[in-house]
Design a protein around this motif. Sequence first.
Motif, PDB file in Angstrom:
ATOM      1  N   THR A   1       0.817  -1.213   0.000  1.00  0.00           N
ATOM      2  CA  THR A   1       0.000   0.000   0.000  1.00  0.00           C
ATOM      3  C   THR A   1       0.854   1.268   0.000  1.00  0.00           C
ATOM      4  N   SER A   2       2.055   1.202   0.553  1.00  0.00           N
ATOM      5  CA  SER A   2       2.927   2.376   0.490  1.00  0.00           C
ATOM      6  C   SER A   2       3.639   2.468  -0.859  1.00  0.00           C
ATOM      7  N   ARG A   3       3.942   1.349  -1.481  1.00  0.00           N
ATOM      8  CA  ARG A   3       4.640   1.375  -2.767  1.00  0.00           C
ATOM      9  C   ARG A   3       3.752   1.799  -3.925  1.00  0.00           C
ATOM     10  N   ILE A   4       2.447   1.577  -3.823  1.00  0.00           N
ATOM     11  CA  ILE A   4       1.587   1.981  -4.936  1.00  0.00           C
ATOM     12  C   ILE A   4       1.500   3.492  -5.057  1.00  0.00           C
ATOM     13  N   ARG A   5       1.883   4.211  -4.023  1.00  0.00           N
ATOM     14  CA  ARG A   5       1.881   5.676  -4.096  1.00  0.00           C
ATOM     15  C   ARG A   5       2.931   6.203  -5.070  1.00  0.00           C
ATOM     16  N   THR A   6       3.908   5.369  -5.399  1.00  0.00           N
ATOM     17  CA  THR A   6       4.967   5.804  -6.309  1.00  0.00           C
ATOM     18  C   THR A   6       4.600   5.569  -7.770  1.00  0.00           C
ATOM     19  N   LEU A   7       3.479   4.905  -8.020  1.00  0.00           N
ATOM     20  CA  LEU A   7       3.119   4.519  -9.380  1.00  0.00           C
ATOM     21  C   LEU A   7       2.150   5.502 -10.013  1.00  0.00           C
ATOM     22  N   GLY A   8       2.242   5.603 -11.335  1.00  0.00           N
ATOM     23  CA  GLY A   8       1.292   6.395 -12.104  1.00  0.00           C
ATOM     24  C   GLY A   8       0.036   5.580 -12.363  1.00  0.00           C
ATOM     25  N   SER A   9      -0.944   6.207 -12.979  1.00  0.00           N
ATOM     26  CA  SER A   9      -2.227   5.534 -13.168  1.00  0.00           C
ATOM     27  C   SER A   9      -2.131   4.336 -14.119  1.00  0.00           C
ATOM     28  N   ASP A  10      -1.273   4.391 -15.138  1.00  0.00           N
ATOM     29  CA  ASP A  10      -1.143   3.257 -16.060  1.00  0.00           C
ATOM     30  C   ASP A  10      -0.582   2.027 -15.345  1.00  0.00           C
ATOM     31  N   ASP A  11       0.492   2.227 -14.585  1.00  0.00           N
ATOM     32  CA  ASP A  11       1.095   1.115 -13.840  1.00  0.00           C
ATOM     33  C   ASP A  11       0.135   0.579 -12.781  1.00  0.00           C
ATOM     34  N   LEU A  12      -0.579   1.473 -12.132  1.00  0.00           N
ATOM     35  CA  LEU A  12      -1.517   1.066 -11.089  1.00  0.00           C
ATOM     36  C   LEU A  12      -2.697   0.294 -11.685  1.00  0.00           C
ATOM     37  N   THR A  13      -3.151   0.701 -12.864  1.00  0.00           N
ATOM     38  CA  THR A  13      -4.223  -0.032 -13.544  1.00  0.00           C
ATOM     39  C   THR A  13      -3.765  -1.438 -13.901  1.00  0.00           C
ATOM     40  N   THR A  14      -2.523  -1.572 -14.330  1.00  0.00           N
ATOM     41  CA  THR A  14      -1.952  -2.885 -14.641  1.00  0.00           C
ATOM     42  C   THR A  14      -1.929  -3.769 -13.397  1.00  0.00           C
ATOM     43  N   LEU A  15      -1.458  -3.204 -12.272  1.00  0.00           N
ATOM     44  CA  LEU A  15      -1.409  -3.969 -11.018  1.00  0.00           C
ATOM     45  C   LEU A  15      -2.804  -4.346 -10.523  1.00  0.00           C
ATOM     46  N   LEU A  16      -3.737  -3.428 -10.671  1.00  0.00           N
ATOM     47  CA  LEU A  16      -5.102  -3.697 -10.218  1.00  0.00           C
ATOM     48  C   LEU A  16      -5.723  -4.845 -11.005  1.00  0.00           C
ATOM     49  N   ALA A  17      -5.520  -4.863 -12.307  1.00  0.00           N
ATOM     50  CA  ALA A  17      -6.045  -5.958 -13.135  1.00  0.00           C
ATOM     51  C   ALA A  17      -5.398  -7.282 -12.738  1.00  0.00           C
ATOM     52  N   TYR A  18      -4.092  -7.264 -12.472  1.00  0.00           N
ATOM     53  CA  TYR A  18      -3.385  -8.478 -12.056  1.00  0.00           C
ATOM     54  C   TYR A  18      -3.901  -8.959 -10.707  1.00  0.00           C
TER      55      TYR A  18
END
Length: 111
Positions: A21-38
């Motif tokens: 939860t702390s590392r996702i703050r470093t990601l942009g929306s594209d990377d976060l969307t990829t992680l969310l789908a995974y």
Amino acid sequence: MSERGDLPLEDYDHLPVGSLTSRIRTLGSDDLTTLLAYEKAHANRIQVVSAMQHRLSGLAEGAQPSGGDPSATGADAPPAAAAGAKASEATSGPPVNPPSHGDPTNPAQPR
């Protein structure tokens, strides 16, 4: 759907939720969307999914990714105990004396 090698965070599947939860703050929306789908396709942990959705909504409202390193382990941070205040004579409690009839934790002394 992304595979493990395509994920923006190394060793994603083995990260503890608190670190994630702390590392996702470093990601942009594209990377976060990829992680969310995974995440939804694999573990689907409700705490992680809700944190990612909350972060995505924050990014959509104009929040910016933090400047931290998403692969940082936090090993450089000082231990929590080292940051606290040290005890001194002025802040320490009174000396502990055993009761006058003996120490109840010592079976050699009479009670």
